[in-house]
Scaffold this active site. Structure first.
Site, PDB file in Angstrom:
ATOM      1  N   GLY A  13      46.692  37.648  43.186  1.00  0.00           N
ATOM      2  CA  GLY A  13      45.488  38.438  43.402  1.00  0.00           C
ATOM      3  C   GLY A  13      45.431  38.994  44.814  1.00  0.00           C
ATOM      4  N   LEU A  15      43.377  38.404  47.354  1.00  0.00           N
ATOM      5  CA  LEU A  15      43.239  37.385  48.390  1.00  0.00           C
ATOM      6  C   LEU A  15      44.510  36.545  48.492  1.00  0.00           C
ATOM      7  CD1 LEU A  15      41.689  35.784  50.494  1.00  0.00           C
ATOM      8  CD2 LEU A  15      40.645  34.467  48.624  1.00  0.00           C
ATOM      9  N   ASP A  38      49.608  28.199  35.750  1.00  0.00           N
ATOM     10  CA  ASP A  38      48.357  28.361  35.008  1.00  0.00           C
ATOM     11  C   ASP A  38      47.487  27.152  35.319  1.00  0.00           C
ATOM     12  OD1 ASP A  38      46.294  28.524  33.182  1.00  0.00           O
ATOM     13  OD2 ASP A  38      47.566  29.068  31.481  1.00  0.00           O
ATOM     14  N   VAL A  39      46.387  27.377  36.044  1.00  0.00           N
ATOM     15  CA  VAL A  39      45.554  26.245  36.468  1.00  0.00           C
ATOM     16  C   VAL A  39      44.850  25.561  35.309  1.00  0.00           C
ATOM     17  CG1 VAL A  39      45.192  27.135  38.803  1.00  0.00           C
ATOM     18  CG2 VAL A  39      43.570  27.740  36.986  1.00  0.00           C
ATOM     19  N   ALA A  70      41.067  32.614  39.787  1.00  0.00           N
ATOM     20  CA  ALA A  70      39.749  32.809  39.185  1.00  0.00           C
ATOM     21  C   ALA A  70      39.818  33.844  38.072  1.00  0.00           C
ATOM     22  CB  ALA A  70      38.734  33.263  40.243  1.00  0.00           C
ATOM     23  N   TYR A  71      38.957  33.689  37.111  1.00  0.00           N
ATOM     24  CA  TYR A  71      38.715  34.704  36.085  1.00  0.00           C
ATOM     25  C   TYR A  71      37.599  35.575  36.646  1.00  0.00           C
ATOM     26  CZ  TYR A  71      37.766  36.612  31.374  1.00  0.00           C
ATOM     27  OH  TYR A  71      37.608  37.427  30.283  1.00  0.00           O
ATOM     28  N   THR A  72      37.925  36.790  37.054  1.00  0.00           N
ATOM     29  CA  THR A  72      36.964  37.628  37.782  1.00  0.00           C
ATOM     30  C   THR A  72      36.506  38.863  37.012  1.00  0.00           C
ATOM     31  OG1 THR A  72      38.786  38.794  38.875  1.00  0.00           O
ATOM     32  CG2 THR A  72      37.851  36.890  40.029  1.00  0.00           C
ATOM     33  N   TYR A 135      30.219  34.761  34.237  1.00  0.00           N
ATOM     34  CA  TYR A 135      31.081  34.578  35.408  1.00  0.00           C
ATOM     35  C   TYR A 135      30.417  33.655  36.420  1.00  0.00           C
ATOM     36  CZ  TYR A 135      33.361  35.793  39.844  1.00  0.00           C
ATOM     37  OH  TYR A 135      33.981  35.742  41.069  1.00  0.00           O
TER      38      TYR A 135
END
Length: 301
Positions: A13, A15, A38-39, A70-72, A135
């Protein structure tokens, strides 16, 4: 600063990539993307953090995990909350548990969406949560999981992040400037634009403090660009940096631009606790935007 071994889930991503770019002789960074780690897969998380702890200590470095995974997809999460929960809550829960057992500090990146967005002054870190989107709910659950894990952990909330990598508001506005004579942008939502490179530098400073045994006593901090504006004001500033007429950006209301997930009307986060901890405040958002364009203008025009 102590020599660091940073492990950054979510490394693909914007960041994560900026954190990876900070690698040097003193900072070893491994930043796997979701395809590599994959967390939501506990076994993979256990193996990765265990390996980090062992290799870091063998090389005389101090290991710190900075979770940028994160799923954003805010709108998509309204119909896919189970997947968002898996990434934003279950993933951090497993990560924090492993960090606790391996004695590896964890910095978990979170969001302004954990708040209701109806304040009239900047949110302090201890303000009551009140997420109004899937979210936001899943990110709030992730914070709870991390803080309740027993790990040496910090939550760092940020907002309105943009950078050189991935999709973001700055890139969208740069594209639309070329495609449209005018465009309407909401002018009744307020927040603090944050350049991901500045945020990454702040997180690195925090990790360094933790490695030196001087981590902040407060476990929840906010880190955003200084100052605030509306999305319309942000868009007009982007047009200025593009050399375009900012008056081509017309203000509109949230009601005129409905979205599946409601956006917070007020997303300004107070950075006072960050500064009080002796951490360097991020520069004013307008200065950061100017610096971002100085570095990346060619790719945006």
């Amino acid at each position: 600063m102590a020599k660091l071994a940073l492990f950054v889930p979510g490394g693909s991503g914007q960041l994560g990539r900026d954190l990876a770019a900070l690698a040097n002789d003193d900072v070893d960074v491994r930043a796997p993307g979701s395809a590599e780690l994959d967390v939501t897969q506990p076994g993979a998380v256990v193996e990765a953090v265990t390996e980090l702890a062992a290799s870091a200590r063998e090389s005389g470095r101090f290991p710190v995990v900075v979770n940028a995974a994160a799923y954003t997809a805010v709108d998509r999460a309204e119909e896919d909350e189970a997947r968002a929960f898996a990434v934003n809550a279950d993933g951090p829960r497993v990560l924090a548990a492993v960090c606790s057992s391996r004695r590896v500090p964890l910095v978990h990146v979170s969001t302004d969406y954990v708040f209701a967005g109806d304040a009239d002054a900047p949110y302090e870190p201890d303000a009551p949560l009140g997420p109004r989107t899937a979210y936001g709910r899943t990110k709030a659950a992730g914070e709870d999981a991390v803080l309740g894990s027993g790990a040496q952990a910090w939550i760092v909330r940020t907002a309105w992040v943009y950078g050189a990598n991935g999709a973001n508001f700055v890139k969208t506005m740069a594209r639309l400037e070329k495609e449209r004579d005018t465009l309407s942008v909401v002018d009744d939502q307020r927040g603090s634009p944050t350049w991901s490179a500045d945020l990454a530098a702040g997180l690195l400073e925090l990790a360094g403090r933790i490695a030196e045994g001087d981590g902040p006593s407060r476990k929840v901090l906010h880190c955003t660009g200084a100052g605030d504006t509306t999305w319309c004001g942000f868009a007009r500033a982007i047009f200025e940096e593009l050399g375009a007429d900012p008056e081509r950006v017309k203000p509109c209301t949230t009601e005129e631009f409905p979205r599946p997930a409601p956006r917070p009307a007020y997303s300004v986060l107070s950075n006072a606790a960050w500064s009080d901890a002796g951490l360097t405040p991020l520069r004013p958002w307008r200065d950061a935007l100017r610096a971002f364009f100085a570095d990346h203008a060619a790719s945006l025009k």
